[in-house]
Design a protein around this motif. Structure first.
Motif, PDB file in Angstrom:
ATOM      1  N   PHE A  51       0.845  -1.194   0.000  1.00 26.37           N
ATOM      2  CA  PHE A  51       0.000   0.000   0.000  1.00 26.37           C
ATOM      3  C   PHE A  51       0.881   1.244   0.000  1.00 26.37           C
ATOM      4  O   PHE A  51       1.742   1.420   0.864  1.00 26.37           O
ATOM      5  N   SER A  52       0.637   2.106  -0.974  1.00 25.58           N
ATOM      6  CA  SER A  52       1.331   3.393  -1.019  1.00 25.58           C
ATOM      7  C   SER A  52       0.535   4.474  -0.305  1.00 25.58           C
ATOM      8  O   SER A  52       1.112   5.434   0.214  1.00 25.58           O
ATOM      9  N   GLU A  53      -0.784   4.337  -0.299  1.00 27.32           N
ATOM     10  CA  GLU A  53      -1.652   5.325   0.348  1.00 27.32           C
ATOM     11  C   GLU A  53      -1.947   4.879   1.780  1.00 27.32           C
ATOM     12  O   GLU A  53      -2.763   3.980   2.012  1.00 27.32           O
ATOM     13  N   ASN A  54      -1.283   5.514   2.745  1.00 26.87           N
ATOM     14  CA  ASN A  54      -1.463   5.131   4.144  1.00 26.87           C
ATOM     15  C   ASN A  54      -2.821   5.535   4.694  1.00 26.87           C
ATOM     16  O   ASN A  54      -3.277   4.975   5.700  1.00 26.87           O
ATOM     17  N   ALA A  55      -3.475   6.482   4.060  1.00 25.00           N
ATOM     18  CA  ALA A  55      -4.757   6.963   4.577  1.00 25.00           C
ATOM     19  C   ALA A  55      -5.861   5.922   4.465  1.00 25.00           C
ATOM     20  O   ALA A  55      -6.905   6.052   5.112  1.00 25.00           O
ATOM     21  N   LEU A  56      -5.659   4.882   3.661  1.00 25.43           N
ATOM     22  CA  LEU A  56      -6.691   3.849   3.548  1.00 25.43           C
ATOM     23  C   LEU A  56      -6.903   3.115   4.873  1.00 25.43           C
ATOM     24  O   LEU A  56      -8.029   2.721   5.194  1.00 25.43           O
ATOM     25  N   LEU A  57      -5.832   2.906   5.633  1.00 27.52           N
ATOM     26  CA  LEU A  57      -5.897   2.232   6.938  1.00 27.52           C
ATOM     27  C   LEU A  57      -6.671   0.914   6.868  1.00 27.52           C
ATOM     28  O   LEU A  57      -7.628   0.687   7.634  1.00 27.52           O
ATOM     29  N   PRO A  58      -6.308   0.018   5.958  1.00 30.24           N
ATOM     30  CA  PRO A  58      -7.076  -1.233   5.844  1.00 30.24           C
ATOM     31  C   PRO A  58      -6.955  -2.131   7.060  1.00 30.24           C
ATOM     32  O   PRO A  58      -7.862  -2.909   7.363  1.00 30.24           O
ATOM     33  N   GLY A  59      -5.831  -2.023   7.790  1.00 29.89           N
ATOM     34  CA  GLY A  59      -5.660  -2.877   8.962  1.00 29.89           C
ATOM     35  C   GLY A  59      -6.523  -2.473  10.139  1.00 29.89           C
ATOM     36  O   GLY A  59      -6.743  -3.278  11.060  1.00 29.89           O
ATOM     37  N   LEU A  60      -7.015  -1.229  10.167  1.00 26.21           N
ATOM     38  CA  LEU A  60      -7.827  -0.746  11.292  1.00 26.21           C
ATOM     39  C   LEU A  60      -9.316  -0.893  11.051  1.00 26.21           C
ATOM     40  O   LEU A  60     -10.118  -0.585  11.942  1.00 26.21           O
ATOM     41  N   VAL A  61      -9.684  -1.332   9.844  1.00 25.13           N
ATOM     42  CA  VAL A  61     -11.104  -1.455   9.522  1.00 25.13           C
ATOM     43  C   VAL A  61     -11.642  -2.755  10.091  1.00 25.13           C
ATOM     44  O   VAL A  61     -11.091  -3.836   9.853  1.00 25.13           O
ATOM     45  N   LYS A  62     -12.720  -2.657  10.837  1.00 22.74           N
ATOM     46  CA  LYS A  62     -13.351  -3.817  11.449  1.00 22.74           C
ATOM     47  C   LYS A  62     -14.720  -4.041  10.826  1.00 22.74           C
ATOM     48  O   LYS A  62     -15.556  -3.140  10.781  1.00 22.74           O
ATOM     49  N   GLY A  63     -14.944  -5.262  10.335  1.00 22.61           N
ATOM     50  CA  GLY A  63     -16.222  -5.572   9.715  1.00 22.61           C
ATOM     51  C   GLY A  63     -17.330  -5.729  10.739  1.00 22.61           C
ATOM     52  O   GLY A  63     -17.180  -6.459  11.723  1.00 22.61           O
ATOM     53  N   GLU A  64     -18.456  -5.054  10.501  1.00 25.15           N
ATOM     54  CA  GLU A  64     -19.598  -5.101  11.419  1.00 25.15           C
ATOM     55  C   GLU A  64     -20.897  -5.448  10.706  1.00 25.15           C
ATOM     56  O   GLU A  64     -21.973  -5.363  11.297  1.00 25.15           O
ATOM     57  N   PHE A  65     -20.820  -5.832   9.466  1.00 29.57           N
ATOM     58  CA  PHE A  65     -22.025  -6.111   8.682  1.00 29.57           C
ATOM     59  C   PHE A  65     -22.805  -7.275   9.309  1.00 29.57           C
ATOM     60  O   PHE A  65     -22.240  -8.349   9.569  1.00 29.57           O
ATOM     61  N   ASP A  66     -24.100  -7.041   9.559  1.00 30.43           N
ATOM     62  CA  ASP A  66     -24.936  -8.061  10.198  1.00 30.43           C
ATOM     63  C   ASP A  66     -26.301  -8.188   9.530  1.00 30.43           C
ATOM     64  O   ASP A  66     -27.240  -8.727  10.131  1.00 30.43           O
ATOM     65  N   GLU A  67     -26.422  -7.699   8.308  1.00 26.91           N
ATOM     66  CA  GLU A  67     -27.708  -7.730   7.614  1.00 26.91           C
ATOM     67  C   GLU A  67     -27.781  -8.863   6.596  1.00 26.91           C
ATOM     68  O   GLU A  67     -28.417  -8.737   5.558  1.00 26.91           O
ATOM     69  N   TYR A  68     -27.130 -10.003   6.895  1.00 29.03           N
ATOM     70  CA  TYR A  68     -27.166 -11.115   5.945  1.00 29.03           C
ATOM     71  C   TYR A  68     -28.562 -11.718   5.850  1.00 29.03           C
ATOM     72  O   TYR A  68     -28.956 -12.247   4.815  1.00 29.03           O
ATOM     73  N   ALA A  69     -29.354 -11.636   6.951  1.00 29.25           N
ATOM     74  CA  ALA A  69     -30.737 -12.115   6.893  1.00 29.25           C
ATOM     75  C   ALA A  69     -31.561 -11.247   5.952  1.00 29.25           C
ATOM     76  O   ALA A  69     -32.396 -11.743   5.175  1.00 29.25           O
ATOM     77  N   SER A  70     -31.305  -9.932   5.992  1.00 34.58           N
ATOM     78  CA  SER A  70     -32.006  -9.032   5.069  1.00 34.58           C
ATOM     79  C   SER A  70     -31.596  -9.314   3.634  1.00 34.58           C
ATOM     80  O   SER A  70     -32.423  -9.218   2.710  1.00 34.58           O
ATOM     81  N   ALA A  71     -30.333  -9.675   3.443  1.00 37.11           N
ATOM     82  CA  ALA A  71     -29.875  -9.990   2.097  1.00 37.11           C
ATOM     83  C   ALA A  71     -30.617 -11.202   1.544  1.00 37.11           C
ATOM     84  O   ALA A  71     -31.016 -11.222   0.366  1.00 37.11           O
ATOM     85  N   LYS A  72     -30.842 -12.220   2.380  1.00 36.16           N
ATOM     86  CA  LYS A  72     -31.593 -13.385   1.918  1.00 36.16           C
ATOM     87  C   LYS A  72     -33.035 -13.011   1.590  1.00 36.16           C
ATOM     88  O   LYS A  72     -33.610 -13.505   0.611  1.00 36.16           O
ATOM     89  N   THR A  73     -33.620 -12.145   2.404  1.00 39.21           N
ATOM     90  CA  THR A  73     -34.996 -11.713   2.134  1.00 39.21           C
ATOM     91  C   THR A  73     -35.070 -10.931   0.833  1.00 39.21           C
ATOM     92  O   THR A  73     -35.979 -11.153   0.007  1.00 39.21           O
ATOM     93  N   PHE A  74     -34.116 -10.023   0.640  1.00 43.11           N
ATOM     94  CA  PHE A  74     -34.095  -9.259  -0.614  1.00 43.11           C
ATOM     95  C   PHE A  74     -33.911 -10.184  -1.815  1.00 43.11           C
ATOM     96  O   PHE A  74     -34.528  -9.980  -2.867  1.00 43.11           O
ATOM     97  N   PHE A  75     -33.075 -11.197  -1.670  1.00 42.64           N
ATOM     98  CA  PHE A  75     -32.834 -12.110  -2.786  1.00 42.64           C
ATOM     99  C   PHE A  75     -34.106 -12.874  -3.167  1.00 42.64           C
ATOM    100  O   PHE A  75     -34.408 -13.062  -4.349  1.00 42.64           O
ATOM    101  N   THR A  76     -34.863 -13.287  -2.155  1.00 40.39           N
ATOM    102  CA  THR A  76     -36.123 -13.980  -2.440  1.00 40.39           C
ATOM    103  C   THR A  76     -37.103 -13.057  -3.154  1.00 40.39           C
ATOM    104  O   THR A  76     -37.770 -13.458  -4.130  1.00 40.39           O
ATOM    105  N   GLU A  77     -37.198 -11.830  -2.698  1.00 39.88           N
ATOM    106  CA  GLU A  77     -38.120 -10.879  -3.327  1.00 39.88           C
ATOM    107  C   GLU A  77     -37.684 -10.553  -4.756  1.00 39.88           C
ATOM    108  O   GLU A  77     -38.523 -10.440  -5.667  1.00 39.88           O
ATOM    109  N   ILE A  78     -36.384 -10.393  -4.963  1.00 35.51           N
ATOM    110  CA  ILE A  78     -35.888 -10.080  -6.308  1.00 35.51           C
ATOM    111  C   ILE A  78     -36.191 -11.227  -7.265  1.00 35.51           C
ATOM    112  O   ILE A  78     -36.591 -11.010  -8.418  1.00 35.51           O
ATOM    113  N   THR A  79     -36.023 -12.449  -6.793  1.00 31.75           N
ATOM    114  CA  THR A  79     -36.296 -13.609  -7.641  1.00 31.75           C
ATOM    115  C   THR A  79     -37.766 -13.647  -8.048  1.00 31.75           C
ATOM    116  O   THR A  79     -38.102 -13.941  -9.208  1.00 31.75           O
ATOM    117  N   GLU A  80     -38.646 -13.331  -7.105  1.00 36.63           N
ATOM    118  CA  GLU A  80     -40.073 -13.318  -7.429  1.00 36.63           C
ATOM    119  C   GLU A  80     -40.422 -12.192  -8.393  1.00 36.63           C
ATOM    120  O   GLU A  80     -41.210 -12.383  -9.328  1.00 36.63           O
TER     121      GLU A  80
END
Length: 701
Positions: A51-80
């Motif tokens: 990494f040349s751009e230190n401002a990205l700070l990829p090592g300090l980013v912590k994943g908090e995504f918890d909407e995988y249930a919503s993703a499954k619901t959206f996928f079912t609706e999109i398919t219909e």
């Protein structure tokens, strides 16, 4: 310039060595360049990514995504919803969902007026929602795009991508740390929708006027810094393939590519480049072969100048973008679902949110032999210089040989003999009397005067205007001019480029003639028109050369028995090809590399000759390198790779696929030029084709 204009430039020892061994030097330079480029795939000759751009700070980013249930619901609706709209986009559902997520939701209408044939009109609509930055003033923005594909599309579905984007929009809406606007874009008609949206967003037009009507946008965000295009084709994917090649071979900043691979690694998702796994050891022969295969796949993809994803259209606007594509496949280990995929995208956007300025520190010109290795421009440009360097050597040698031909003319021989006699008379001065020396000098001058008068009379007799083709030298004597072929060479050079300009501008006329008089489809009419033009150009050059010889057989013949314009055209063709390769390589290195590997060896070998066998060999080698014929060969190879089962039979079906692929390749290159501003077709018409005509004229001289 002094080297070219100095009369004694070709008499130095180094110059004579260059003239005597130029063929070996050119061959050595070409082979060295090819071997050097092949070695770049080895671990010792490339470097690990960082990494040349230190401002990205990829090592300090912590994943908090918890909407995988919503993703499954959206996928079912999109398919219909997709089942209810098998050939179009479910706009009511999309707009309603984006509004429910409290996004500023807008629609964007665009129109494409097909530039060829009957000029059909196609319409499309994009839908996008903007999440306004709670901690900013909407001066900067990020884009998450998804190309919507209905069930009847020939491409794999992107419904899982849309479900992940919706779930991410729901998750991002609850966060307060966003300093940039986030635009969720759903496009129709693949790359055409993205191009229209970008043109409307920036208020510019990249293609020909009147072809793509981008319309206007009812809402905008800030200046777009980066974009991620999602093409996930299943709920659970075995790996994520990262696509980087853009329009005209442009690439995103390497820091963004490294960021995607790093985040996939942190989430434990298998990530690939060119759908290939990295070798365990780059310094072994097996590791080198694997890296070289990956490297060449990138070279072939980039050389086409066609984006391999919607991300490729962002680059020309200074927006760094990549495509993440995932397929359902059986692999060792657990596949990645909505949860892990959502966390990867979240990590990428949170790192991009940390940026204080645009990407600028890392490389924009590079090649990738693996996901964690790169080859910088400082490493891959020297091999191309070696491959094409022989063209400059050959051009210089041809120039020196022209000067030697001038020196070997009858007048030059007489002058040399006179000087030799003068030296001999000086050596015998001590043993001969002064009167005899004076008498010999007078006799030599008398013979020289007679030879000069005889040469002038013969030249005037063959001249159509009774004027001599010899010029006065600085000492008052007369010598044949080496510039007699310049007018003809200029005419040939200009005519070849004028013809190609006319052919480039005749695409619309060709398709209209095919439609009006023969009821041919656009693809067929365009291909047949260019095929006929190519055949005419191939047959016209030998006929024109023979006509010029018959029109003026004496004045137009050089000392080697070939037309006097041939060396000048040869030099112009060599310099034009070398300059073209260097210019193209500065933007699309892969295209320049492939052209150099293919065109340089025959270009170095082609020369005006009276040997009939060599002349026919030159013709047979150069004809398949005509740009249209070369495109057909590439289409044949691509068809054979795509349909290996039909290659074994070699029946009519395979031939039909090859012809169809050739017609489509030519048509798509023309349409891309009109709609997107692609450079592939102009490069073929303005650079490759006229240069091919020049070498073809030299081969027939």
């Amino acid at each position: 310039m002094g080297l070219l204009t100095d009369p004694g430039a070709g008499r130095g020892k180094l110059t004579q060595i260059l003239v005597s061994h130029h063929s070996k030097l050119c061959a050595l330079s070409y082979i060295s360049g090819v071997v050097w480029f092949m070695l770049l795939a080895h671990g010792m000759f490339n470097a690990g990514t960082y990494f040349s751009e230190n401002a990205l700070l990829p090592g300090l980013v912590k994943g908090e995504f918890d909407e995988y249930a919503s993703a499954k619901t959206f996928f079912t609706e999109i398919t219909e919803e997709a089942a209810r709209y098998p050939d179009s986009v479910p706009y009511p559902w999309l707009i309603a969902k984006l509004k429910q997520l409290n996004l500023d939701t807008y629609t964007h209408n665009f129109t494409l007026k097909y530039p060829l044939g009957a000029r059909k009109v196609y319409t499309g609509k994009n839908v996008y929602g903007i999440l306004r930055a709670p901690r900013g003033s909407s001066t900067e923005a990020l884009v998450l795009s998804v190309p919507y594909r209905p069930p009847n599309s020939v491409y794999p579905t992107t419904a899982p991508s849309l479900a992940i984007a919706m779930a991410l929009a729901k998750f991002f809406r609850r966060q307060k740390y966003w300093a940039k606007d986030i635009i969720f874009l759903v496009t129709e008609h693949e790359q055409l929708g993205v191009q229209a949206w970008l043109e409307a967003y920036h208020g510019v037009s990249c293609g020909y006027e009147g072809v793509l009507d981008a319309g206007t946008l009812p809402g905008r965000g800030g200046s777009i810094q980066a974009a991620v295009n999602l093409e996930i084709h299943a709920e659970r994917v075995g790996s994520i393939d990262v696509k980087v090649e853009g329009l005209n071979g442009q690439l995103p900043n390497l820091d963004l590519v490294n960021l995607v691979h790093r985040m996939c690694s942190k989430e434990g998702i298998r990530h690939t480049f060119k759908d290939r796994e990295d070798a365990p050891n780059y310094e072994t022969f097996k590791g080198w072969a694997n890296s070289f295969h990956t490297l060449m796949l990138m070279v072939f993809t980039q050389s086409t100048g066609v984006p391999n994803g919607n991300h490729g259209l962002f680059h020309r606007f200074g927006i760094e973008a990549v495509t993440l594509e995932g397929f359902s496949r059986k692999i060792k280990g657990n596949p990645a679902g909505f949860y892990h995929l959502g966390r990867v995208v979240e990590r990428i956007f949170r790192s991009l949110n940390n940026l204080l300025e645009r990407f600028h520190q890392s490389f924009f010109f590079y090649l990738l032999p693996a996901t964690d290795r790169y080859i910088s421009i400082g490493m891959y440009m020297p091999p191309l210089g070696l491959i094409g360097g022989g063209l400059f050597i050959k051009a210089f040698v041809v120039w020196l040989k022209m000067q030697e031909d001038k020196d070997l003319s009858p007048k030059s021989k007489d002058t040399a003999a006179g000087k030799s006699g003068a030296k001999e008379s000086d050596s015998h001065t001590e043993s001969k009397s002064g009167e005899k020396q004076q008498k010999d000098t007078e006799n030599d001058e008398g013979e020289e005067s007679k030879d000069s008068e005889k040469l002038l009379k013969e030249d005037e007799a063959h001249s159509p205007h009774g004027k001599s083709s010899v010029v006065e030298s600085g000492e008052g004597t007369m010598a044949p001019s080496m510039w007699n072929g310049v007018p003809w060479a200029c005419v040939i050079f200009l005519i070849s480029h004028k013809i190609c300009l006319a052919l480039y501008s005749s695409t619309d006329m060709i398709t209209h003639l095919g439609l009006d008089y023969f009821s041919l489809p656009t693809e067929t009419a365009l291909f047949l028109g260019f095929l006929i033009a190519s055949v005419i150009l191939t047959l016209l050059s030998p006929a024109a050369c023979n006509a010029s010889k018959r029109a003026d057989p004496q004045q137009r013949q050089g000392s080697r028995g070939t037309p006097e314009w041939a060396p000048f055209v040869n030099i112009a063709a060599l310099l034009e090809l070398s300059t073209m390769l260097l210019a193209v390589s500065m933007h699309n290195f892969s295209l320049a590399l492939i052209c150099a590997v293919i065109y340089v060896p025959p270009a170095l070998w082609i020369a005006p000759t009276r040997n009939r066998l060599r002349k026919w060999c030159q013709r047979l080698i150069w004809i398949p390198l005509q740009p249209l014929f070369l495109m057909c060969i590439a289409a044949t190879i691509s068809t054979a790779v795509s349909f290996p089962e039909e290659l074994k039979e070699l029946d009519f079906s395979f031939l039909t696929k090859v012809v169809t692929a050739s017609c489509n390749a030519l048509t798509f290159s023309v349409v891309d030029t009109y709609a997107y501003g692609s450079w592939v077709f102009p490069i073929g018409c303005f650079l490759l084709l006229p240069n091919w005509i020049l070498f073809w004229a030299v081969a027939n001289a």
